[in-house]
Every structure is written in C-alpha cells, then in structure tokens.
Write an enzyme that holds these catalytic residues in place. Structure first.
Site, PDB file in Angstrom:
ATOM      1  N   PRO A   1      -4.304   3.648  -2.231  1.00 28.39           N
ATOM      2  CA  PRO A   1      -4.076   5.053  -2.592  1.00 28.39           C
ATOM      3  C   PRO A   1      -2.581   5.347  -2.743  1.00 28.39           C
ATOM      4  O   PRO A   1      -1.769   4.920  -1.909  1.00 28.39           O
ATOM      5  CB  PRO A   1      -4.670   5.831  -1.416  1.00 28.39           C
ATOM      6  CG  PRO A   1      -5.616   4.885  -0.758  1.00 28.39           C
ATOM      7  CD  PRO A   1      -5.078   3.502  -0.989  1.00 28.39           C
TER       8      PRO A   1
ATOM      9  N   GLY B   1       0.493   6.579   2.484  1.00 25.29           N
ATOM     10  CA  GLY B   1       0.980   5.942   3.708  1.00 25.29           C
ATOM     11  C   GLY B   1       0.600   4.481   3.831  1.00 25.29           C
ATOM     12  O   GLY B   1       0.788   3.869   4.873  1.00 25.29           O
TER      13      GLY B   1
ATOM     14  N   GLY C   1       1.742   2.094   1.577  1.00 28.55           N
ATOM     15  CA  GLY C   1       2.735   1.243   0.919  1.00 28.55           C
ATOM     16  C   GLY C   1       2.435   0.931  -0.539  1.00 28.55           C
ATOM     17  O   GLY C   1       2.868  -0.109  -1.041  1.00 28.55           O
ATOM     18  N   SER C   2       1.751   1.848  -1.218  1.00 29.24           N
ATOM     19  CA  SER C   2       1.350   1.586  -2.601  1.00 29.24           C
ATOM     20  C   SER C   2       2.541   1.203  -3.503  1.00 29.24           C
ATOM     21  O   SER C   2       2.493   0.212  -4.232  1.00 29.24           O
ATOM     22  CB  SER C   2       0.632   2.826  -3.132  1.00 29.24           C
ATOM     23  OG  SER C   2       0.784   2.958  -4.489  1.00 29.24           O
TER      24      SER C   2
ATOM     25  N   ALA D   1       5.591   0.084  -2.782  1.00 33.48           N
ATOM     26  CA  ALA D   1       6.234  -1.193  -2.446  1.00 33.48           C
ATOM     27  C   ALA D   1       5.322  -2.366  -2.800  1.00 33.48           C
ATOM     28  O   ALA D   1       5.791  -3.439  -3.193  1.00 33.48           O
ATOM     29  CB  ALA D   1       6.589  -1.224  -0.957  1.00 33.48           C
ATOM     30  N   ALA D   2       3.998  -2.162  -2.687  1.00 32.11           N
ATOM     31  CA  ALA D   2       3.069  -3.248  -3.027  1.00 32.11           C
ATOM     32  C   ALA D   2       3.076  -3.515  -4.532  1.00 32.11           C
ATOM     33  O   ALA D   2       3.094  -4.670  -4.966  1.00 32.11           O
ATOM     34  CB  ALA D   2       1.667  -2.902  -2.547  1.00 32.11           C
TER      35      ALA D   2
ATOM     36  N   ASP E   1       8.708  -0.921   4.604  1.00 33.61           N
ATOM     37  CA  ASP E   1       7.564  -1.162   3.710  1.00 33.61           C
ATOM     38  C   ASP E   1       7.769  -2.432   2.890  1.00 33.61           C
ATOM     39  O   ASP E   1       6.904  -3.314   2.846  1.00 33.61           O
ATOM     40  CB  ASP E   1       7.362   0.023   2.751  1.00 33.61           C
ATOM     41  CG  ASP E   1       6.686   1.208   3.411  1.00 33.61           C
ATOM     42  OD1 ASP E   1       6.675   1.271   4.649  1.00 33.61           O
ATOM     43  OD2 ASP E   1       6.174   2.074   2.675  1.00 33.61           O
TER      44      ASP E   1
HETATM   45  O1  PMV Z   1       5.910   4.723   3.053  1.00 29.32           O
HETATM   46  P1  PMV Z   1       5.201   5.544   4.053  1.00 29.32           P
HETATM   47  O2  PMV Z   1       4.821   6.877   3.577  1.00 29.32           O
HETATM   48  O3  PMV Z   1       4.093   4.821   4.690  1.00 29.32           O
HETATM   49  O4  PMV Z   1       6.195   5.867   5.284  1.00 29.32           O
HETATM   50  C1  PMV Z   1       7.417   5.302   5.436  1.00 29.32           C
HETATM   51  C2  PMV Z   1       7.808   5.283   6.864  1.00 29.32           C
HETATM   52  C3  PMV Z   1       8.950   6.178   7.254  1.00 29.32           C
HETATM   53  O5  PMV Z   1       9.394   5.689   8.515  1.00 29.32           O
HETATM   54  C4  PMV Z   1       8.470   7.610   7.422  1.00 29.32           C
HETATM   55  C5  PMV Z   1      10.091   6.168   6.264  1.00 29.32           C
HETATM   56  C6  PMV Z   1      10.838   4.857   6.199  1.00 29.32           C
HETATM   57  O6  PMV Z   1      11.575   4.676   5.225  1.00 29.32           O
HETATM   58  O7  PMV Z   1      10.735   4.027   7.107  1.00 29.32           O
END
Ligand code: PMV
Length: 322
Positions: free
Chosen positions: A107, A111, A113-114, A116-117, A158
């Site tokens: 999704p 949250g 990591g879409s 970055a993946a 991530d």
């Molecule tokens: O990428 P997300 O939405 O799962 O969250 C990142 C995690 C945070 O700690 C909130 C931000 C970060 O850059 O580490």
C-alpha cells in the site's frame, strides 16, 4: 559497463516492504530503531529492451502512470535511474533503450515502505541488467537520495532495511548510519492491520520537528524514553524473552501518542488487537494513518486478525519473524 540495452535480456527484480518494529520518529533524532523486512508484500520491476532510439521509459500501470526519463528528468524515479546507471558505468547522456514496468502490492503511504521498495527494485533491476554487482550499502545509498526527494529528512531506516532485507538495528549518525543485525533467539508472529488511511510520511515528520523545535526539552525526554524501550526490546529478542516484548510495544505506542503521531483509527485497531489477546500493539511507521502491528502467539493470531477486520482494517497481514 556497455549500455545495458546492448546485450540485455528481460530481467526482473523485486524488493520487500518493511515494518518498523519500534523506535520510529525518535530515529530521526539519532535514537535507535528496529526494522524488519516484510517479504509477503513486494515491489516488482521488469526491464525489457526497447527498440533502438526509443530511450528509457518507466511505467506503473497500476497507478496509470508512464513517462520517459528523457522527457521528465526531474521525476525522482528518473533521477534514481540516472544515478544508478551512472554508478553502474553507463556513459552520461547515453541512456539505454529500456522499458521498466513497476508493479507493487505494498500500500502506498501506508507505513510499509512502498516508495523505498519500488526504488530498491528499480536499482536491483538495473544491477541485474548490467551484470555489475552492487553491495546492499550502495543500493541503499542510491535509494536514500530518492527518499530525500519524497520525504525531506528521512532517517534512512526504510532504504536500509529493504536493501539489506534483514532485521536491523539502525542509528542515524554521521558520517554513516550504524547498521547492525538484530538477533532473534525465538521466532515471533506479528499481525499487521492497515487503517486504510493514507498519510504522507513527511507530514507527521514535519509536525514532530515543529513540536520538537517549540519544546526541545520535552521532546528529547520522550525520545530518550523511546530509546530505552527500543534497547530493552532488542535485549528481549536476543534472549528469546518474548513475554517482555508485548508490554514494551505498548509502552512505545504510548510514547508515540505523546509525540503526537497516533490517530483515532490507529488506536481503534490497537485496542481491538489487545482485546483479542495480542501481547502488545502499536502503530508502525510515520503514523496519522497507515498500519499498526500486534504481537501474537499462534493460538490468538486468528482471533486478532478477525478482530482487526471486524474493527474496520482495510487489510490484515501476518508475518513470522525469525
Ligand atoms: O516510511 P514510514 O512512513 O514507514 O515511516 C518512516 C519512519 C519515520 O521514523 C517516521 C521517519 C524516518 O525517516 O525514519
């Protein structure tokens, strides 16, 4: 490398989603966090040679978007492709004739990591097409620059957990982050509930920054408490004392609520999971939406998953971490 199109066979690559087990937000300020790869959801990239002179195209059919790298060089994924090709030795200006097709069941803005993946799968696909080897640290560094385009000040957790594809202990520090494997003495099970609420990472991250700037003492005290919790979770995982982990996850959730990144939807799912027998539950990732996770044992995993669906979760996943 010769331009990848010269001898290119169609290649495919993928990258997992991720979950932050504990320590999100505080990790931006130099505290440790623990992140896990989530193999059951993945981003996939296929590379196919294009006709001579067609240039480089990227398509994300599920999102209805397609573009040419030459025509949209400032698109963050176009920049990533150019940076990766340059690192792989492709001559500047000599973009190969390729079509990259992106598909993902992670999704977006949830949250997991879409972004970055997808970026990692793109780099891995170009690496596979070129025949050059790149260490996970280098893949991660390329993806980090792309993450900066989307999120401003990402900690780097991530891109790191996804590129290394293993459970990591991560500390943002200069000149390079501290990345250590997390020892897991006893496998554990997580149920993940998606609120279905999409929230861009940079929004809560920006709000935490504003609050920290307004009251640095209070926020640094909260971050120090998160650091203690995360350190205790690492020790409990390393010694297989899983009974200690649930209450520590709950403590992390309470600190995230005080930091201001929880939401009624997240808290509704967290409460439902706890009532159904989860040992602990918390939001995971940036918050204000996205996912929560619950620590479960084999006996209660089904009832926790059912309770999350009943409470309105848009999607429920289960993962065994070992
Ligand atoms: O990428 P997300 O939405 O799962 O969250 C990142 C995690 C945070 O700690 C909130 C931000 C970060 O850059 O580490």
């Amino acid at each position: 490398m010769s331009a990848p199109s010269a001898s290119l066979q169609p290649v495919a690559a993928s990258a997992p989603g991720k979950l932050i087990l504990c320590g999100e937000h505080a990790v931006v300020y130099g505290c440790p966090a623990i992140a896990l790869p989530l193999a059951s959801v993945r981003a996939h990239v296929q590379v196919a040679p294009g006709t001579a002179g067609s240039g480089m195209h990227i398509a994300a059919p599920d999102l209805g978007s397609a573009w040419s790298v030459q025509q949209q060089p400032d698109n963050p994924l176009s920049e990533l492709v150019q940076a990766a090709l340059s690192r792989l030795g492709c001559a500047p200006g000599g973009l190969p004739d390729l079509t990259m097709t992106i598909r993902s069941n992670i999704p977006i803005a949830g949250g997991m990591g879409s972004g970055a993946a997808v970026a990692t799968a793109i780099v891995r696909a170009l690496v596979a097409a070129s025949g050059v080897e790149l260490a996970p640290a280098e893949v991660s560094a390329l993806v980090y620059r792309c993450e900066q385009r989307y999120h401003g000040t990402p900690s780097g957790i991530d891109n790191t957990v996804i590129a290394y594809e293993q459970a990591i202990w991560f500390v943002r520090q200069q000149p390079a982050p501290l990345i250590e494997p997390v020892a897991i003495a006893a496998p554990f099970r997580l149920v993940i509930g998606d609120t279905g609420v999409r929230s861009e990472t940079r929004l809560p991250v920006g709000e935490v920054r504003r609050r920290w700037q307004a009251d640095p003492k209070a926020f640094e005290a909260l971050f120090a408490e998160v650091q203690q919790v995360v350190t205790q979770i690492r020790a409990a995982l390393a010694s297989g004392r899983l009974a200690q982990v649930g209450p520590l996850l709950d403590a992390n959730q309470s600190l995230l609520e005080q930091i201001g990144v929880s939401s009624p939807e997240l808290e509704h799912l967290v409460a439902a999971a706890r009532q159904a027998g989860a040992a602990g539950a918390k939001l995971s990732g940036a918050g204000w939406g996205g996912v929560m996770l619950a620590l479960v044992d084999e006996q209660c995993s089904g009832s926790v998953a059912a309770a999350l669906r009943q409470a309105g979760a848009a999607q429920v996943l289960e993962t065994l971490v070992q």
